[in-house]
Design a protein around this motif. Structure first.
Motif, short mmCIF file in Angstrom:
data_model
loop_
_atom_site.label_atom_id
_atom_site.label_comp_id
_atom_site.label_asym_id
_atom_site.label_seq_id
_atom_site.Cartn_x
_atom_site.Cartn_y
_atom_site.Cartn_z
N SER A 86 -7.49 -56.06 -9.79
CA SER A 86 -7.79 -54.90 -10.46
C SER A 86 -7.98 -54.80 -11.64
O SER A 86 -7.56 -55.78 -12.46
N THR A 88 -8.31 -51.91 -14.95
CA THR A 88 -8.47 -50.44 -15.64
C THR A 88 -8.94 -50.21 -16.98
O THR A 88 -7.84 -50.76 -17.83
N GLU A 90 -8.88 -48.44 -20.46
CA GLU A 90 -8.03 -47.39 -21.01
C GLU A 90 -8.16 -47.05 -22.46
O GLU A 90 -8.22 -48.24 -23.26
N VAL A 183 -0.89 -44.78 -16.70
CA VAL A 183 -1.77 -45.44 -16.08
C VAL A 183 -1.47 -46.46 -14.72
O VAL A 183 -1.82 -46.41 -13.62
N ILE A 187 -2.40 -46.46 -10.91
CA ILE A 187 -3.04 -47.73 -10.17
C ILE A 187 -2.02 -47.66 -8.78
O ILE A 187 -2.84 -47.94 -7.63
N THR A 190 -2.98 -45.06 -6.13
CA THR A 190 -4.47 -44.91 -5.45
C THR A 190 -4.23 -45.29 -4.11
O THR A 190 -4.84 -44.83 -3.06
N HIS A 333 -10.68 -49.51 -11.58
CA HIS A 333 -10.13 -48.23 -11.61
C HIS A 333 -10.66 -47.16 -12.74
O HIS A 333 -10.43 -47.98 -13.87
N PHE A 334 -11.08 -46.22 -12.63
CA PHE A 334 -11.35 -45.22 -13.77
C PHE A 334 -10.77 -43.97 -13.55
O PHE A 334 -11.02 -43.40 -12.71
N GLU A 336 -7.84 -42.71 -13.20
CA GLU A 336 -7.02 -42.83 -12.08
C GLU A 336 -5.27 -42.94 -12.62
O GLU A 336 -4.66 -43.30 -11.88
N ARG A 337 -5.27 -42.22 -13.57
CA ARG A 337 -4.01 -42.00 -13.98
C ARG A 337 -3.24 -41.01 -13.02
O ARG A 337 -3.91 -40.40 -12.34
N GLU A 360 -12.79 -45.36 -8.13
CA GLU A 360 -12.56 -46.80 -8.12
C GLU A 360 -13.98 -47.37 -7.76
O GLU A 360 -14.68 -46.75 -6.98
N TYR A 418 -16.38 -45.85 -20.83
CA TYR A 418 -15.88 -47.02 -21.07
C TYR A 418 -16.64 -48.24 -21.06
O TYR A 418 -16.45 -49.32 -21.14
#
Ligand SMILES: Cc1cc2nc3c(=O)[nH]c(=O)nc-3n(C[C@H](O)[C@H](O)[C@H](O)COP(=O)(O)OP(=O)(O)OC[C@H]3O[C@@H](n4cnc5c(N)ncnc54)[C@H](O)[C@@H]3O)c2cc1C
Length: 514
Positions: A86, A88, A90, A183, A187, A190, A333-334, A336-337, A360, A418
């Motif tokens: 994955s 992510t 941030e 974060v 992850i 999820t 992933h975005f 998805e904290r 995601e 992002y």
């Protein structure tokens, strides 16, 4: 009136798997499917008709399908392992960073953990947590094609405190104890919330988490070569060669018992059989049973996700500077904290579209270009699938298309935070200028493929064991003798697995003494 040993209602991949096992054992089998094609949630389709791109329109990755089924049925179906688990993105104190997690935590992963969390505690916590989860996978995976073990039997097999952490206590408590970063916690979480509208204190999240980590004893999510439709094509071919009868555009409206036999009626025609397997959801089954046959239990969570399918001329560049070919190679992933999930759940449960929708994405074409025509491959086209979480069916009831428009705009704006290249600038265009992007709500999933309230697992997932003292079971039985569930709604159903299809066939063969 046509006479069969077994009538299967629904031609999803599980119905097809069941049909192959039964026909192989010499039984006369018919599949009645309401749509004009087979596969249910496991199909590839030309979503944007002007382009030769066959997208996995609904389900897209494979983990739970046991290698044993592929071997038993001699399926020519291949999957690809991904090196990147994955990525992510941030923003930390105004700096665009990213957490790339490679399989085995190699390469850039340790540096990214350090840059994002400030120390090496989280990667150590990650390593030890997943090493322990492996013990669950090792114990549970080999039981999936057998009769259900009891709770005590399985607990004894696991023989480790991870049983209590993941099976007996809310997932949120475990994640809060083991991880510190918002974060990183997100992850991990999820896997507990995909398709499951739950907060972190409900065991529904634990069950979903478990199913995401036990597939084939590794929990690896692999890319289906040729897309999901390749699995269905192979199953249809195998079932056809074994003599299974397919009746398409046949929506089953009643199943009755007459003089010890089932009579199933679909689109005005009737089919007689000794056994019926229900590949459609138990909720739908309850609606068609007549003659006072007992109805299955119906309480279930609403589906709670949107699926967005996209065709791109190129992948967008990232503000973090990470190579898009790496960032999109695994699950992207975005927002998805852990805290994003908690707030989104609270807002959605109160009937509001979440301000920030955890999401995601996955790019099929970085692993497998065979779903694209040769000219699109040469031009560098890519596909992206986006899963937006905590968007339950109730949010779409008043105005399905209006809610979808709001959610799509919100998701794209979130994603663009992002990206260097706004996602819209990367999407392919149709000849009328519209962008190659579609969004499916839970209500669309119910209308198109019969998933009740858009629940991608038909109904709530169940733990993969039976309670001590209950009768031995394949997890597919109903209150009606010789009527078995063979779809996602069975115990150990849910996901692209073929497991309930195999287990329902085993129940029929056992009942016939075969
Ligand atoms: C958007 C989305 C994404 C997903 N992503 C993944 C993923 O990446 N990986 C994964 O493992 N799982 C995923 N899932 C879940 C997975 O796809 C399903 O749980 C699984 O495919 C269910 O298979 P099934 O054969 O049991 O049932 P279905 O695929 O639901 O098939 C049931 C069939 O019954 C038919 N039917 C319904 N009513 C009737 C009737 N009255 N008469 C006759 N036929 C009827 C339907 O048309 C359908 O063909 C996803 C699901 C969705 C919707």
């Amino acid at each position: 009136m046509k006479d069969f040993d077994v009538v299967i209602v629904g031609g999803g991949h599980n119905g097809l798997v069941a049909s192959c096992y039964l026909a192989k054992a010499g039984l006369k089998v018919a599949i009645l499917e309401k749509n004009d094609s087979l596969g249910g949630a496991t199909v590839s389709q030309k979503v944007f008709p002007e382009y030769e791109a066959r997208l996995s329109r609904y389900s897209y990755l494979v983990s739970l399908l046991p290698d044993q089924i592929i071997k038993d049925l001699d399926l020519k179906f291949k999957t690809i392992e991904r090196d990147v688990s994955s990525f992510t993105p941030e923003n930390v104190d105004g700096k665009d960073l990213g957490l790339l997690i490679n399989r085995g935590l190699v390469g850039q992963t340790a540096d990214d953990f350090l840059a994002l969390t400030g120390n090496s505690d989280e990667i150590a916590a990650w390593e030890s947590f997943y090493a322990e989860v492996q013990k669950l996978a090792d114990a549970i995976a080999p039981t999936m094609l057998q009769k259900l073990p009891t709770r005590s039997q399985l607990k004894e097999k696991v023989g480790h405190k991870i049983w209590d952490e993941v099976i007996e206590n809310p997932l949120g408590a475990v994640l809060e104890r083991r991880f510190k970063s918002d974060v990183v916690r997100g992850i991990v979480l999820t896997d507990g919330l995909i398709g499951t509208f739950s907060d972190t204190n409900n065991l529904a999240a634990n069950i979903c988490f478990l199913y995401h980590l036990i597939g084939n004893g590794t929990g690896d999510w692999k890319v289906p070569v040729g897309g999901m439709g390749a699995l269905v094509a192979e199953l249809v071919d195998t079932a056809g060669k074994l003599g299974v009868t397919f009746v398409l555009e046949s929506e089953v409206s009643s199943i009755a018992q007459v003089e010890g036999k089932f009579v199933t009626t679909a689109s005005g025609k009737s089919y007689e059989s000794n056994y019926v397997l229900a590949n459609f959801a138990p909720q739908k089954l309850a609606g068609v049973l007549v003659n006072g046959a007992a109805k299955p239990a119906l309480k279930s969570l609403d589906g709670s996700q949107v699926k967005v399918n996209m065709l791109l001329t190129k992948l967008p560049r990232l503000k973090s500077g990470t190579d898009p070919k790496l960032a999109f190679a695994g699950t992207f992933h975005f927002d998805e904290r852990y805290s994003d999930f908690q707030l989104a759940y609270t807002q959605a449960a109160a009937g509001k579209i979440p301000d920030v929708i955890p999401a995601e994405m996955y790019c099929h074409t970085l692993s497998d270009t065979s779903i694209l025509g040769a000219d699109l491959v040469a031009k560098g086209f890519q596909t992206l699938t986006l899963f937006g979480m905590h968007t339950p069916a109730s949010l779409f009831e008043k105005d399905n298309s209006g809610s979808k428009a709001i959610i799509l705009e919100r998701l794209l704006n979130q994603l663009n935070q992002y990206l260097v290249d706004p996602i819209e600038s990367c999407l392919a265009k149709n000849s009328d200028g519209s962008l190659c992007i579609e969004i499916k709500s839970p209500l669309d999933l119910e209308a198109e493929i019969g998933l009740p309230r858009g629940n991608i697992f038909h109904k709530d997932l169940s733990m993969p064991f039976r309670e001590d003292g209950t009768a031995p079971s394949w997890g597919v039985e109903t209150d009606v003798p010789n009527l078995f569930l063979c779809g996602a709604g069975a115990i150990r159903g849910g996901g692209v697995s073929g497991i309930p299809g195999h287990n329902a066939a085993a129940a029929v063969l056992e009942a016939r003494g075969l």
